[in-house]
Design an enzyme around this catalytic site. Structure first.
Site, PDB file in Angstrom:
ATOM      1  N   GLU A  30      -5.063   1.784   2.492  1.00 25.98           N
ATOM      2  CA  GLU A  30      -5.041   0.295   3.198  1.00 25.98           C
ATOM      3  C   GLU A  30      -5.227   0.624   4.558  1.00 25.98           C
ATOM      4  O   GLU A  30      -5.898   0.086   5.200  1.00 25.98           O
ATOM      5  CB  GLU A  30      -3.757  -0.221   3.206  1.00 25.98           C
ATOM      6  CG  GLU A  30      -3.704  -1.647   3.779  1.00 25.98           C
ATOM      7  CD  GLU A  30      -3.144  -1.803   5.334  1.00 25.98           C
ATOM      8  OE1 GLU A  30      -3.410  -2.756   5.688  1.00 25.98           O
ATOM      9  OE2 GLU A  30      -2.758  -0.475   5.596  1.00 25.98           O
ATOM     10  N   HIS A  41       0.792  -1.024   0.085  1.00 29.62           N
ATOM     11  CA  HIS A  41       0.110  -0.039  -0.079  1.00 29.62           C
ATOM     12  C   HIS A  41       1.026   1.211   0.100  1.00 29.62           C
ATOM     13  O   HIS A  41       1.975   1.334   0.448  1.00 29.62           O
ATOM     14  CB  HIS A  41      -1.004  -0.009   1.242  1.00 29.62           C
ATOM     15  CG  HIS A  41      -0.445   0.000   2.468  1.00 29.62           C
ATOM     16  ND1 HIS A  41       0.271   1.017   3.226  1.00 29.62           N
ATOM     17  CD2 HIS A  41       0.073  -1.024   3.358  1.00 29.62           C
ATOM     18  CE1 HIS A  41       0.341   0.907   4.244  1.00 29.62           C
ATOM     19  NE2 HIS A  41       0.331  -0.430   4.598  1.00 29.62           N
ATOM     20  N   ASP A  92      -0.198   4.447   1.042  1.00 31.64           N
ATOM     21  CA  ASP A  92      -0.716   5.364   2.157  1.00 31.64           C
ATOM     22  C   ASP A  92      -0.061   5.244   3.362  1.00 31.64           C
ATOM     23  O   ASP A  92       0.583   3.948   3.558  1.00 31.64           O
ATOM     24  CB  ASP A  92      -2.228   5.275   2.208  1.00 31.64           C
ATOM     25  CG  ASP A  92      -2.666   4.110   2.457  1.00 31.64           C
ATOM     26  OD1 ASP A  92      -2.304   2.963   2.102  1.00 31.64           O
ATOM     27  OD2 ASP A  92      -3.637   3.846   3.733  1.00 31.64           O
ATOM     28  N   ASP A 125       6.516   0.971   7.110  1.00 34.01           N
ATOM     29  CA  ASP A 125       4.862   0.692   6.825  1.00 34.01           C
ATOM     30  C   ASP A 125       4.308   1.657   5.686  1.00 34.01           C
ATOM     31  O   ASP A 125       3.622   2.556   6.032  1.00 34.01           O
ATOM     32  CB  ASP A 125       4.226   0.840   7.965  1.00 34.01           C
ATOM     33  CG  ASP A 125       2.652   0.306   7.833  1.00 34.01           C
ATOM     34  OD1 ASP A 125       2.518  -0.492   6.984  1.00 34.01           O
ATOM     35  OD2 ASP A 125       1.712   0.366   8.720  1.00 34.01           O
TER      36      ASP A 125
HETATM   37 ZN   LIG Z   1       0.716  -1.269   6.403  1.00 35.47          ZN
END
Ligand SMILES: [Zn+2]
Length: 383
Positions: free
Chosen positions: A135, A71, A73, A103
């Site tokens: 996400e 992802h 975002d 992340d």
């Molecule tokens: Zn994540």
């Protein structure tokens, strides 16, 4: 330039896009699409109102193959005490700092670098790249990407979801389903409760039914559940309604969530509540006030990743990493959605979830190096 140096350079560019879930990620996706276009990849950008998903493929134009998923975002930095600039990547002590480093733009950067490498290989099976938006707010991007993929007949056999697992092989996680249930009754004077429909009283009955489900869910727990806690859990997060002592409450709201360990628990909870509302609460409310209502808004419904005895993606990645077996994690990802689509799915990516969503988020360079090694060996399996 080594793959690691290239990854650091690309990651720095990705971090500089402040692609917080509430903001547009279009500039970042267009940047990635340009990179895939220049490699001669088959590239689709699915954009709608400032949000976009990207799907790109390298290798033969045939069904199957492996999808690398990430992802784009990130979560906000508001209220967090950063010593580094969150959207300008810094390097210190073999760690890269910035919002999204672990992340999960680190994995996205590594995948983009390896795309260059894959494009030069005589691949017998395709490698796909799926980069989504939103996400962090309920896997919204994946939920719009999947029907687009189905429409175009893009059906990889396997997916590697590169969420931060410190490169551990993860074959399962619980789902996470969040709802707001609203009760609409009839106001009145507290001196005659039977003349109104007290929304708070019905909210309390609803919450009581929810809480009574806990015991039933515990009894349904699969004996081999490896989660902590092992059962499907349920939480009441907020309950609101009413103004003062002597007024019958017209409106009430309950925020609640549950985390199913198996898909049949998801159906179980939803159907029990729907029946309870239809056959008990609503008839009682409407006997007094026909316009009374109960509605439930889905705030996020992320299905779990079910550990399966047969999972080619898990076995492949475990083999590439020389790992013994696979584990489960308590956090949710897009993996369950791709599994539902018929793919074998594994979660494995660089960085630690312990650093995700926090001030001074970072990823260690050796984690990126491990990921690049795994992705390079993956390419060798596809020639
Ligand atoms: Zn994540």
């Amino acid at each position: 330039m080594s793959p690691l140096t290239q990854t650091v350079e690309i990651l720095g560019k990705l971090i500089a896009y402040p692609s917080i879930s509430t903001e547009s990620n279009l500039a970042l996706i267009n940047d990635l699409a340009d990179r895939f276009d220049s490699l001669g990849a088959r590239c689709h950008v699915f954009a709608e109102s400032g949000k976009a998903n990207l799907f790109a493929s390298i290798g033969p134009d045939i069904p199957g193959g492996i999808m690398l998923s990430g992802h784009t975002d990130v979560v906000p930095v508001d209220g967090q005490d950063w010593t580094f600039a969150p959207f300008r990547m810094s390097e210190e002590n073999a760690c890269l700092f910035g919002r999204g480093t672990c992340d999960m733009k680190g994995f996205v950067a590594a995948a983009v670098v390896m795309a260059d490498h894959y494009a030069a290989l005589p691949l017998r099976r395709p490698i796909h790249f799926a980069f989504t938006h939103d996400e962090e707010v309920g896997c919204l991007g994946a939920q719009t990407l999947i029907p687009e993929m189905q429409r175009l007949g893009l059906q990889p056999d396997m997916a590697i979801v590169g969420e931060p697992t410190e490169m551990r092989v993860i074959e399962g996680h619980k789902g996470c389903c969040e709802y707001t249930t609203r009760f609409s009754g009839l106001a009145g004077h507290g001196s005659d409760p039977s003349a109104g429909v007290n929304a708070v009283e019905y909210a309390v009955r609803y919450v009581t039914r929810l809480m009574s489900l806990r015991e039933e869910l515990r009894a349904r727990t699969p004996s081999d559940s490896r989660y902590v806690p092992p059962e499907t859990t349920l939480n009441i997060g907020r309950i609101a309604g009413g103004h003062m002592h002597n007024v019958i409450v017209e409106k009430a709201e309950v925020d609640w969530e549950f985390r199913p360990v198996q898909r049949k628990d998801f159906d179980f909870v939803r159907s029990i509540l729907a029946t309870y509302v239809e056959t008990e609460l609503l008839p009682a409310m409407r006997a007094v006030f026909p316009a009374a209502d109960i509605t439930t808004e889905t705030m996020g419904e992320v299905v779990g990743l079910q550990p399966l005895s047969v999972n080619a993606a898990r076995d492949l990645v475990a083999g590439l990493l020389g790992a013994n077996g696979a584990d489960v994690v308590p956090f949710g990802t897009e993996a369950g959605l791709f599994q539902q689509m018929g793919m074998d799915v594994v979660v494995c990516g660089p960085g630690s979830i312990a650093q995700a969503h926090k001030a001074d988020e970072f990823i260690r360079l050796d984690q990126l190096q491990l990921c690049l090694g795994m992705l390079e060996r993956l390419g060798q399996r596809l020639v």
